[in-house]
Design a protein around this motif. Sequence first.
Motif, PDB file in Angstrom:
ATOM      1  N   TYR A  82      20.642   9.030  -0.487  1.00  0.00           N
ATOM      2  CA  TYR A  82      19.819   7.908  -0.002  1.00  0.00           C
ATOM      3  C   TYR A  82      18.440   7.939  -0.654  1.00  0.00           C
ATOM      4  N   ASN A  83      17.891   6.720  -0.897  1.00  0.00           N
ATOM      5  CA  ASN A  83      16.514   6.553  -1.380  1.00  0.00           C
ATOM      6  C   ASN A  83      16.247   7.135  -2.752  1.00  0.00           C
ATOM      7  N   ILE A  84      17.241   7.119  -3.614  1.00  0.00           N
ATOM      8  CA  ILE A  84      16.941   7.460  -5.005  1.00  0.00           C
ATOM      9  C   ILE A  84      16.781   6.133  -5.760  1.00  0.00           C
ATOM     10  N   THR A  85      15.777   6.084  -6.637  1.00  0.00           N
ATOM     11  CA  THR A  85      15.546   4.839  -7.382  1.00  0.00           C
ATOM     12  C   THR A  85      15.277   5.147  -8.860  1.00  0.00           C
ATOM     13  N   PRO A  86      16.314   5.577  -9.606  1.00  0.00           N
ATOM     14  CA  PRO A  86      16.115   5.775 -11.042  1.00  0.00           C
ATOM     15  C   PRO A  86      15.741   4.427 -11.685  1.00  0.00           C
ATOM     16  N   PHE A 103      11.896   9.854   6.211  1.00  0.00           N
ATOM     17  CA  PHE A 103      10.592  10.521   6.318  1.00  0.00           C
ATOM     18  C   PHE A 103       9.800  10.614   5.018  1.00  0.00           C
ATOM     19  N   LEU A 104      10.307  10.059   3.925  1.00  0.00           N
ATOM     20  CA  LEU A 104       9.483  10.017   2.709  1.00  0.00           C
ATOM     21  C   LEU A 104       8.252   9.169   3.012  1.00  0.00           C
ATOM     22  N   SER A 105       7.149   9.514   2.397  1.00  0.00           N
ATOM     23  CA  SER A 105       5.934   8.713   2.493  1.00  0.00           C
ATOM     24  C   SER A 105       5.590   8.349   3.953  1.00  0.00           C
ATOM     25  N   GLN A 128       6.971   5.281   5.512  1.00  0.00           N
ATOM     26  CA  GLN A 128       6.463   3.968   5.104  1.00  0.00           C
ATOM     27  C   GLN A 128       7.166   3.554   3.806  1.00  0.00           C
ATOM     28  N   VAL A 129       8.447   3.353   3.890  1.00  0.00           N
ATOM     29  CA  VAL A 129       9.256   3.018   2.720  1.00  0.00           C
ATOM     30  C   VAL A 129      10.137   1.816   3.059  1.00  0.00           C
ATOM     31  N   CYS A 130      10.072   0.809   2.171  1.00  0.00           N
ATOM     32  CA  CYS A 130      10.805  -0.444   2.428  1.00  0.00           C
ATOM     33  C   CYS A 130      12.299  -0.213   2.584  1.00  0.00           C
ATOM     34  N   SER A 131      12.848   0.683   1.764  1.00  0.00           N
ATOM     35  CA  SER A 131      14.305   0.858   1.718  1.00  0.00           C
ATOM     36  C   SER A 131      14.807   1.847   2.769  1.00  0.00           C
ATOM     37  N   ASN A 132      13.925   2.341   3.628  1.00  0.00           N
ATOM     38  CA  ASN A 132      14.353   3.376   4.572  1.00  0.00           C
ATOM     39  C   ASN A 132      15.560   2.965   5.418  1.00  0.00           C
ATOM     40  N   PRO A 143      18.850  -1.391 -11.222  1.00  0.00           N
ATOM     41  CA  PRO A 143      18.151  -2.470 -10.507  1.00  0.00           C
ATOM     42  C   PRO A 143      17.944  -2.159  -9.030  1.00  0.00           C
ATOM     43  N   PHE A 144      16.811  -2.646  -8.513  1.00  0.00           N
ATOM     44  CA  PHE A 144      16.442  -2.413  -7.113  1.00  0.00           C
ATOM     45  C   PHE A 144      15.947  -3.733  -6.525  1.00  0.00           C
ATOM     46  N   GLY A 145      16.469  -4.101  -5.352  1.00  0.00           N
ATOM     47  CA  GLY A 145      16.022  -5.340  -4.716  1.00  0.00           C
ATOM     48  C   GLY A 145      16.937  -5.718  -3.580  1.00  0.00           C
ATOM     49  N   ALA A 182       3.246  -0.151 -11.797  1.00  0.00           N
ATOM     50  CA  ALA A 182       4.018   0.134 -13.022  1.00  0.00           C
ATOM     51  C   ALA A 182       5.345  -0.614 -13.008  1.00  0.00           C
ATOM     52  N   TRP A 183       6.001  -0.646 -11.865  1.00  0.00           N
ATOM     53  CA  TRP A 183       7.301  -1.333 -11.773  1.00  0.00           C
ATOM     54  C   TRP A 183       7.161  -2.833 -12.076  1.00  0.00           C
ATOM     55  N   LYS A 184       5.968  -3.382 -11.824  1.00  0.00           N
ATOM     56  CA  LYS A 184       5.766  -4.806 -12.112  1.00  0.00           C
ATOM     57  C   LYS A 184       5.281  -5.023 -13.545  1.00  0.00           C
ATOM     58  N   TRP A 224       0.803  -1.234   0.000  1.00  0.00           N
ATOM     59  CA  TRP A 224       0.000   0.000   0.000  1.00  0.00           C
ATOM     60  C   TRP A 224       0.834   1.282   0.000  1.00  0.00           C
ATOM     61  N   ASN A 225       2.148   1.169   0.107  1.00  0.00           N
ATOM     62  CA  ASN A 225       2.921   2.410   0.310  1.00  0.00           C
ATOM     63  C   ASN A 225       3.220   3.173  -0.980  1.00  0.00           C
ATOM     64  N   TYR A 226       3.335   2.453  -2.105  1.00  0.00           N
ATOM     65  CA  TYR A 226       3.563   3.102  -3.406  1.00  0.00           C
ATOM     66  C   TYR A 226       2.617   2.461  -4.428  1.00  0.00           C
ATOM     67  N   PRO A 227       1.308   2.615  -4.264  1.00  0.00           N
ATOM     68  CA  PRO A 227       0.371   1.826  -5.076  1.00  0.00           C
ATOM     69  C   PRO A 227       0.564   1.970  -6.587  1.00  0.00           C
ATOM     70  N   PHE A 228       0.665   3.182  -7.091  1.00  0.00           N
ATOM     71  CA  PHE A 228       0.749   3.356  -8.548  1.00  0.00           C
ATOM     72  C   PHE A 228       2.152   3.005  -9.052  1.00  0.00           C
ATOM     73  N   GLN A 229       3.147   3.370  -8.285  1.00  0.00           N
ATOM     74  CA  GLN A 229       4.517   3.059  -8.698  1.00  0.00           C
ATOM     75  C   GLN A 229       4.747   1.541  -8.745  1.00  0.00           C
ATOM     76  N   ILE A 230       4.231   0.831  -7.752  1.00  0.00           N
ATOM     77  CA  ILE A 230       4.445  -0.625  -7.701  1.00  0.00           C
ATOM     78  C   ILE A 230       3.782  -1.304  -8.907  1.00  0.00           C
TER      79      ILE A 230
HETATM   80  C1  LIG Z   1      11.124   5.630  -4.362  1.00  0.00           C
HETATM   81  N1  LIG Z   1      11.508   5.122  -3.069  1.00  0.00           N
HETATM   82  C2  LIG Z   1      11.291   6.154  -2.096  1.00  0.00           C
HETATM   83  C3  LIG Z   1      12.913   4.810  -3.023  1.00  0.00           C
HETATM   84  C4  LIG Z   1      10.700   3.961  -2.714  1.00  0.00           C
HETATM   85  C5  LIG Z   1      11.055   2.658  -3.314  1.00  0.00           C
HETATM   86  C6  LIG Z   1       9.971   1.610  -3.095  1.00  0.00           C
HETATM   87  C7  LIG Z   1       9.914   1.076  -1.700  1.00  0.00           C
HETATM   88  O1  LIG Z   1       9.022   1.185  -0.895  1.00  0.00           O
END
Ligand SMILES: C[N+](C)(C)CCCC=O
Length: 513
Positions: A467-471, A300-302, A305-309, A475-477, A183-185, A175-181
């Motif tokens: 920190y927390n940049i995801t171009p 403090f992003l979102s 509620q961020v997995c990579s925090n 790859p992210f994982g 699309a990423w999938k 639920w933390n990044y509904p639209f982004q997730i």
């Molecule tokens: C764009 N962020 C902030 C790095 C989030 C990546 C997805 C993890 O919840």
Amino acid sequence: MIRRFLPASAPTLSAAVRCLSTGSVSINVPLNYWAGQRRRSLEKRDKEKVYEPATGRVLCHLEPCGKEEVSQAVEAAKSAFGPWSRMSGMERARIMIEAAHLIESRREEIAEMEVVNNGKSITEARLDVDSARLCIEYYAGVASTLAGQHVQLPGGSFAYTRREPLGVCVGIGAWNYPFQIVAWKSAPALACGNSMVFKPSPVTPVTAVLLAEIYAKAGAPEGLFNVVQGGQETGSLLCHHPDVAKVSFTGSVPTGQKIMEMASKGIKPVTLELGGKSPVIIFKDCDLENAVRGALMANFLSQGQVCSNGTRVYVQKDIMAEFVKEVVRRTQAITIGDPLLESTRMGALVSLPHLDKVLSFVEQAKKEGAKVLCGGEPFVPSDPKLRGGYYMTPCVLGDCTDEMTCVKEEIFGPVMSVLSFETEQEVLQRANNTTLGLAAGVFTRDVTRAHRVVEQLKAGSCFINNYNITPVEVPFGGFKMSGIGRENGQVTIEFYSQLKTVFVEMGDVDSLF
Ligand SMILES: C[N+](C)(C)CCCC=O
Ligand SMILES: NC(=O)c1ccc[n+]([C@@H]2O[C@H](COP(=O)([O-])OP(=O)(O)OC[C@H]3O[C@@H](n4cnc5c(N)ncnc54)[C@H](O)[C@@H]3O)[C@@H](O)[C@H]2O)c1
């Protein structure tokens, strides 16, 4: 006035959803989508309430999908798979690029709906929509580059490899990044020639269906991308379905374990994007201004509620006082409130139970000896319409030690734990002392140290001086219990396709018999 949220085909859409205001949206259209249409559940089941986190109002009712709905959605995906997988990469790319253009043209509307359903600030939601668009653009580019290898064998014989799609892929989102997730999938899956059935989190069901309509409008065959709503029962039906070839999951570690177990029954490949408890290591030779900014971005992003925090912030003893002073000053300055306002930097947490859980972690931290340097309290905005919303003040915990619950467990809220260290060797051992390994960060001006430290960090995404940049090209994982597989970047193609090897004999069969 309550605004009704309408599907994309409705001529009044733009007028109906543009410039939403908090507390003004009510959704009464179906949120399931398969075989080219929004659909209601086929059977009467108990509906679940979906809330607007900023106000605590009921936003809509979720109609969970059961066996029949899941079968129909998978069937639709199966029938689209044939024509889609036979298209050239260039043909698929054209449709995906069109989808990206449509997202761009509806950026504000999608971002606003994300805010209304998730509670994050509009500034962040726009960036999430951009990330979704960029991901689809990126994989549109990759689609036409998919190719195999040609291998020469003796006597003019040869072999070649073909990169083939898997079939119907299932996506299950958090639920933390509904639209982004979503699309990423879907972007890498579709680029490789697969079709998809996606199940969003029941907490944030609203925006995935917008992407379904966008793919359809862009020219995707009917049934290529489908959305079924529901919770664990629906997810489990998807994982067990015999016509599903792969499951890509984003969520918690315990659910990831269940997904892997279910998928193992059919030897189905999984992508698991799970939780984290990531370290940020701040050396005394860092640029302190950047380290403070990085620590805030890491926590403090979102609403945290961020997995990579990077929630375990290790600060070298010599600069601890200076770091804490600045990090607290900036944390206290974060504007909390109506997430649709441009000035808001922190909106509402996703649900009341989740807010309570995060606050109870702060209470537990206090009991275990951590010092609350700021925040960690429920927050009631002055605007009366926000009084039922799920807000809290962002929290910095000092005097933390490695044994504390707040340092060991994923809190998934705006709570930063600050720990002191003295030597590089010591901090590396402590940073790696976890079963999780999603991300890690290091702040130092010493380039040799930065690379030496990163080499030893057991984490899938390591950041040096940021920190927390995801171009999306990267790859992210996770390592360890943070997951399996990757999202984004070229390598993700390998997780949504399979390799076929073809042997071609140019001479006679050299038989031993
Ligand atoms: C764009 N962020 C902030 C790095 C989030 C990546 C997805 C993890 O919840
Ligand atoms: N690594 C990443 O990229 C990433 C990104 C975002 C969130 N997360 C993680 O997600 C967690 C928070 O999200 P959440 O609370 O939605 O996670 P969750 O595991 O509770 O739920 C995730 C999804 O799984 C579904 N689900 C639950 N039980 C299921 C079952 N038995 N079978 C099939 N599906 C099932 C849910 O309905 C939801 O759609 C955190 O741990 C966070 O770290 C990871």
